[in-house]
Enzyme design. Structure first.
Site, mmCIF file in Angstrom:
data_model
loop_
_atom_site.group_PDB
_atom_site.id
_atom_site.type_symbol
_atom_site.label_atom_id
_atom_site.label_comp_id
_atom_site.label_asym_id
_atom_site.label_seq_id
_atom_site.Cartn_x
_atom_site.Cartn_y
_atom_site.Cartn_z
ATOM 1 N N ARG A 144 0.805 -1.226 0.000
ATOM 2 C CA ARG A 144 0.000 0.000 0.000
ATOM 3 C C ARG A 144 0.836 1.273 0.000
ATOM 4 N NH1 ARG A 144 -4.851 -1.478 4.336
ATOM 5 N NH2 ARG A 144 -5.597 -3.346 3.250
ATOM 6 N N HIS A 165 2.534 -27.308 13.441
ATOM 7 C CA HIS A 165 3.890 -27.740 13.764
ATOM 8 C C HIS A 165 3.919 -29.073 14.530
ATOM 9 C CE1 HIS A 165 4.858 -23.882 12.319
ATOM 10 N NE2 HIS A 165 4.920 -23.216 13.458
ATOM 11 N N HIS A 191 6.871 -23.603 8.320
ATOM 12 C CA HIS A 191 8.322 -23.388 8.273
ATOM 13 C C HIS A 191 9.089 -24.417 9.098
ATOM 14 C CE1 HIS A 191 7.470 -21.145 12.038
ATOM 15 N NE2 HIS A 191 8.698 -21.466 12.358
ATOM 16 N N GLU A 227 8.277 -21.666 24.507
ATOM 17 C CA GLU A 227 8.888 -20.354 24.292
ATOM 18 C C GLU A 227 8.991 -19.640 25.628
ATOM 19 O OE1 GLU A 227 7.715 -18.401 20.305
ATOM 20 O OE2 GLU A 227 5.915 -19.460 20.946
#
Length: 526
Positions: free
Chosen positions: A76, A276, A214, A252
């Site tokens: 944008r 995952h 990923h 995490e």
């Protein structure tokens, strides 16, 4: 280490097509993507800045992209092509893993274009995009090959896919290909995932859709198959006769940061377990494929996911087989941290979990009776992702109780991140005059063993998408089966109150520990 394709066809490498003296099985030859245009929607987003753009440069720097490769950014901002080049250069210099080389940058920058979109519903912008892409085909010889990377919120997928189709950008042409790459989440439940598949299926064939998880691009994840199927010593033990249980952890030590707008709508289970962790389960539990081709690997993963059950001893009791929590205020690493409900952008009445744990079983001959425990959470004791295969105790020990007091179960721990490698835990005699046994570890670390640095996951995934190489990308059937597993859990949680609070720096709520205690087991202290 490339475990998914040990015998390369080499179809995408022009050197292999034109030189009959080059053996396609020679792994010293890299796979080089054909000339193409990569159209990146969301090029100004965090993912593009931190991962995608550095990965594109690193691929070019490694000689894995054609000199004609071209990148079109869609966003944008009122940018010129030169503005985009400056933006890409700044992020590449800051985050690329390979050294800056002026000649490589000049070659890459020559194929960069920017198309300004006032919104993703701007039909005139799609017409401009079509003109730019066709101009690159003519000017840079990209042969009509096009990949569209949709790094955008899922809510925009319908508008973008409909207009890409209407513009003619994905119309099939002889001798060229069209591919679409999409980021998770692949829907927010089974029904929405099917709707997304239908949307993307309107513009390209199913085999030309690349869903990015990923984690599947990580060397350590790919090494699961190498460990299992290239080593005689493991596979005979990889079953219910010898394995007591399996723990899959993704922990995490940070909070949600600035992701509240995204995270508060999905939570931990949707964010990482649906993709995952269930993919890690499938790779750990699948049968040996007849080859490492995409259809064969996919077929075995799908069989495992179809066999996953939430029941315990034949009964469905989600209060007993699931746990959820969210971090409270407290201290982590000596630093005060806010509770999840106090994070900027989180709704005060939010019922979103920041920790989720499941107990699953696999209803097949290999794994009958072996529980798989999955857990994922934020603000936990440390950052770690691992798969721990814990073995049964020997049926008989000739040593006395005092000698074996310091001995636990044998385990093979596949360390996905951050300390990539494999640990084997086994019993050994302590030096001395007494027969005393103690657990010891045998360790393999990627960093200490291999001189070559592993490619970043997005390098591998982008290259494979441009090559049309699909083993590292979950197919729609895998996505559908994963939502089949998770949907009942999400629905149960939605109808049953709030998540349980847990202390920052801990290993999650008490309910997660009770989940294993019901089976007389405990979580590993990773």
């Amino acid at each position: 280490m490339d475990v998914f394709d040990p015998v390369r066809s080499g179809a995408a490498d022009p050197r292999r097509r034109t030189n009959p003296l080059l053996d396609p099985r020679d792994l010293r030859l890299p796979r080089v993507a054909e000339p193409c245009v990569l159209v990146m929607f969301g090029i100004t987003g965090d993912l593009a800045r931190h991962k995608l753009l550095p990965a594109v440069y690193d691929l070019a720097n490694r000689g894995l992209l054609s000199p004609s490769f071209s990148l079109v950014g869609v966003g944008r901002r009122p940018w010129s092509d030169e503005d985009m080049r400056d933006y890409v250069a700044a992020n590449v210099r800051k985050r690329a893993r390979t050294p800056w080389r002026e000649a490589i940058w000049d070659q890459l920058a020559a194929g960069m274009r920017f198309v300004e979109f006032d919104s993703f519903t701007d039909d005139e912008a799609y017409a401009r995009l079509t003109t730019v892409v066709e101009g690159l085909d003519a000017d840079r010889g990209t042969s009509g090959n096009r990949a569209f990377y949709l790094s955008i919120p899922p809510g925009w997928f319908p508008a973008v896919t409909e207009r890409i189709a209407a513009s003619g950008l994905v119309d099939e042409a002889a001798g060229s290909w069209r591919r679409v790459v999409i980021e998770k989440p692949f829907g927010h439940d089974r029904a929405s995932a099917r709707e997304l598949d239908e949307l993307v299926g309107r513009i390209v064939r199913p085999d030309d859709v690349f869903r990015v998880d990923h984690y599947l691009g990580k060397e350590t994840v790919q090494n699961i198959l190498a460990l299992r199927f290239a080593n005689t010593m493991f596979e005979p033990l990889w079953n219910q006769r010898y394995v007591d249980h399996v723990q899959i952890t993704m922990a995490e030590d940070i909070g949600i940061g600035t992701r509240a707008g995204y995270y508060d709508t999905i939570g931990s289970a949707r964010d990482v377990i649906q993709n995952h962790l269930l993919q890690l389960l499938a790779l750990t539990a699948m049968e040996e494929p007849t080859s490492m081709s995409a259809p064969q690997v996919r077929a075995e993963k799908e069989k495992v996911l179809a066999a996953v059950r939430l029941e315990r001893d034949g009964l469905l009791d989600l209060d007993a087989t699931t746990a959820r929590g969210r971090y409270a205020a407290g201290y982590q690493g000596g630093v005060p941290v806010r509770a999840y409900l106090d994070e900027d952008g989180v709704a005060p009445d939010s019922r979103t979990e920041t920790f989720a744990a499941l107990r699953l079983e696999i209803a097949n001959r290999r794994w009958a009776g072996v529980p798989f425990y999955l857990r994922a959470g934020k603000r936990l004791a440390r950052r770690v992702t691992e798969v721990a295969v814990v073995f049964k105790q020997p049926p008989f020990l000739p040593f006395g109780p005092a000698a074996t007091a310091g001995v636990g179960s044998n385990a093979v721990v596949l360390r996905i991140q951050p300390d990539e490698g494999i640990t084997m835990r086994l019993a050994s005699k302590v030096p001395g005059t007494q027969m005393e046994l103690r657990d010891v570890s045998m360790d393999f670390g990627y960093g200490a063993t291999f001189n070559e640095e592993s490619p970043e996951a997005y390098e591998r995934l982008i290259l494979d998408a441009l090559l049309g190489d699909a083993p590292l990308f979950p197919h729609q059937r895998e996505v559908d089966l994963s939502w089949r597993i998770l949907d009942p859990v999400i629905e149960h949680w939605a109808a049953n109150g709030r998540p349980e609070d847990y202390r920052p720096g801990s290993w999650g709520p008490e309910g997660a520990h009770e989940l294993l205690a019901r089976d007389n087991r405990t979580w590993r202290r990773s």
